[in-house]
Motif scaffolding. Structure first.
Motif, PDB file in Angstrom:
ATOM      1  N   ALA A   1     -16.574  26.518  52.435  1.00 26.73           N
ATOM      2  CA  ALA A   1     -17.204  27.760  51.966  1.00 26.73           C
ATOM      3  C   ALA A   1     -16.331  28.978  52.247  1.00 26.73           C
ATOM      4  O   ALA A   1     -16.534  30.035  51.651  1.00 26.73           O
ATOM      5  N   ALA A   2     -15.365  28.845  53.126  1.00 29.42           N
ATOM      6  CA  ALA A   2     -14.487  29.970  53.471  1.00 29.42           C
ATOM      7  C   ALA A   2     -13.507  30.220  52.340  1.00 29.42           C
ATOM      8  O   ALA A   2     -12.986  29.295  51.739  1.00 29.42           O
ATOM      9  N   LYS A   3     -13.255  31.443  52.059  1.00 34.04           N
ATOM     10  CA  LYS A   3     -12.262  31.819  51.039  1.00 34.04           C
ATOM     11  C   LYS A   3     -10.968  32.221  51.751  1.00 34.04           C
ATOM     12  O   LYS A   3     -10.569  33.366  51.751  1.00 34.04           O
ATOM     13  N   ILE A   4     -10.315  31.237  52.367  1.00 33.04           N
ATOM     14  CA  ILE A   4      -9.116  31.538  53.149  1.00 33.04           C
ATOM     15  C   ILE A   4      -7.843  31.112  52.446  1.00 33.04           C
ATOM     16  O   ILE A   4      -6.751  31.350  52.932  1.00 33.04           O
ATOM     17  N   GLY A   5      -7.962  30.466  51.287  1.00 34.25           N
ATOM     18  CA  GLY A   5      -6.786  29.965  50.579  1.00 34.25           C
ATOM     19  C   GLY A   5      -5.936  31.076  50.000  1.00 34.25           C
ATOM     20  O   GLY A   5      -6.356  32.231  49.879  1.00 34.25           O
ATOM     21  N   ILE A   6      -4.735  30.728  49.617  1.00 38.06           N
ATOM     22  CA  ILE A   6      -3.793  31.660  49.011  1.00 38.06           C
ATOM     23  C   ILE A   6      -4.078  31.707  47.522  1.00 38.06           C
ATOM     24  O   ILE A   6      -4.323  30.671  46.897  1.00 38.06           O
ATOM     25  N   GLU A   7      -4.049  32.884  46.949  1.00 39.15           N
ATOM     26  CA  GLU A   7      -4.361  33.049  45.534  1.00 39.15           C
ATOM     27  C   GLU A   7      -3.424  32.200  44.679  1.00 39.15           C
ATOM     28  O   GLU A   7      -2.225  32.169  44.887  1.00 39.15           O
ATOM     29  N   GLY A   8      -4.007  31.526  43.708  1.00 39.75           N
ATOM     30  CA  GLY A   8      -3.215  30.685  42.812  1.00 39.75           C
ATOM     31  C   GLY A   8      -3.109  29.252  43.274  1.00 39.75           C
ATOM     32  O   GLY A   8      -2.519  28.429  42.592  1.00 39.75           O
TER      33      GLY A   8
END
Length: 161
Positions: A110-117
Motif C-alpha cells: 500500500a506504500a507509494k515508495i517506488g520510483i516513478e516509471g
C-alpha cells in the motif's frame, strides 16, 4: 621587469619551464581517461542515488503494527533481473513481527515508495531455518521482506545490460 627564460648556449631550457611542459603533457594524457571514467561511472552514480532514495523512503515509512527491524542493515542492489535492457532495484531487510507474512506484504504494498516509471513488487517470506521454538517471549517471528522496483532505464549502466 620580469624576463622570459631563454635557452642557454647548448639549447637547454631552464628546469622550471621543462617541469611545466611535462606537467602539461601528463595532463593531456590523463584527462581523456579521467573523462572516460566519469562518463562510464555517471549512470552508476545516478542509479545508486535512486536506490538510496528508495531505501530512505522505505525506512521513513511506518512499520506495521507489532513489528520491528531485526537489524538496521538493508541489503541493496542494482542489476538486470530477467532478460531485457532495463535496471532493477532491490531492497531486502529483516523484520521481527507478530503479523502473518501476507499482512506485512500488504502493508508495504500500500506504500507509494517506488520510483516513478517503475513497477514495484513486494515479496515476503520466513527464513527456512527458523527454529521450531520462538527466540523471543512475545511470539515474534523473523520475516524477510524484499522490495523490487523494476523496469527502469539502464542509461549505459553496465550492471543493467
Amino acid at each position: 621587469m620580469a624576463t622570459v627564460p631563454q635557452e642557454n648556449a647548448q639549447g637547454v631550457r631552464p628546469p622550471a619551464t621543462t617541469a611545466k611542459r611535462r606537467l602539461g603533457c601528463l595532463a593531456a594524457i590523463v584527462m581523456p581517461f579521467l573523462l572516460l571514467f566519469v562518463l562510464i561511472s555517471m549512470p552508476q552514480w545516478l542509479h545508486n542515488r535512486e536506490l538510496d532514495g528508495l531505501a530512505d523512503r522505505f525506512q521513513s515509512y511506518p512499520l506495521p503494527p507489532d513489528t520491528e527491524f531485526s537489524d538496521q542493515e538493508v541489503q541493496m542492489s542494482v542489476a538486470l533481473r530477467g532478460n531485457s535492457n532495463h535496471c532493477d532495484y532491490r531492497l531486502r531487510f529483516n523484520l521481527q513481527t507478530k503479523l502473518p507474512v501476507s499482512e506485512v506484504v500488504r502493508h508495504y504494498g500500500a506504500a507509494k515508495i517506488g520510483i516513478e516509471g517503475g513497477w514495484v513488487e513486494i515479496i515476503g517470506w520466513t527464513p527456512s531455518k527458523t527454529p521450531s521454538f520462538p527466540l523471543a517471549f512475545d511470539q515474534r517471528q523473523p520475516i524477510i521482506v524484499e522490495i523490487q522496483d523494476n523496469l527502469h532505464d539502464p542509461s549505459w549502466d553496465f550492471r543493467c545490460w
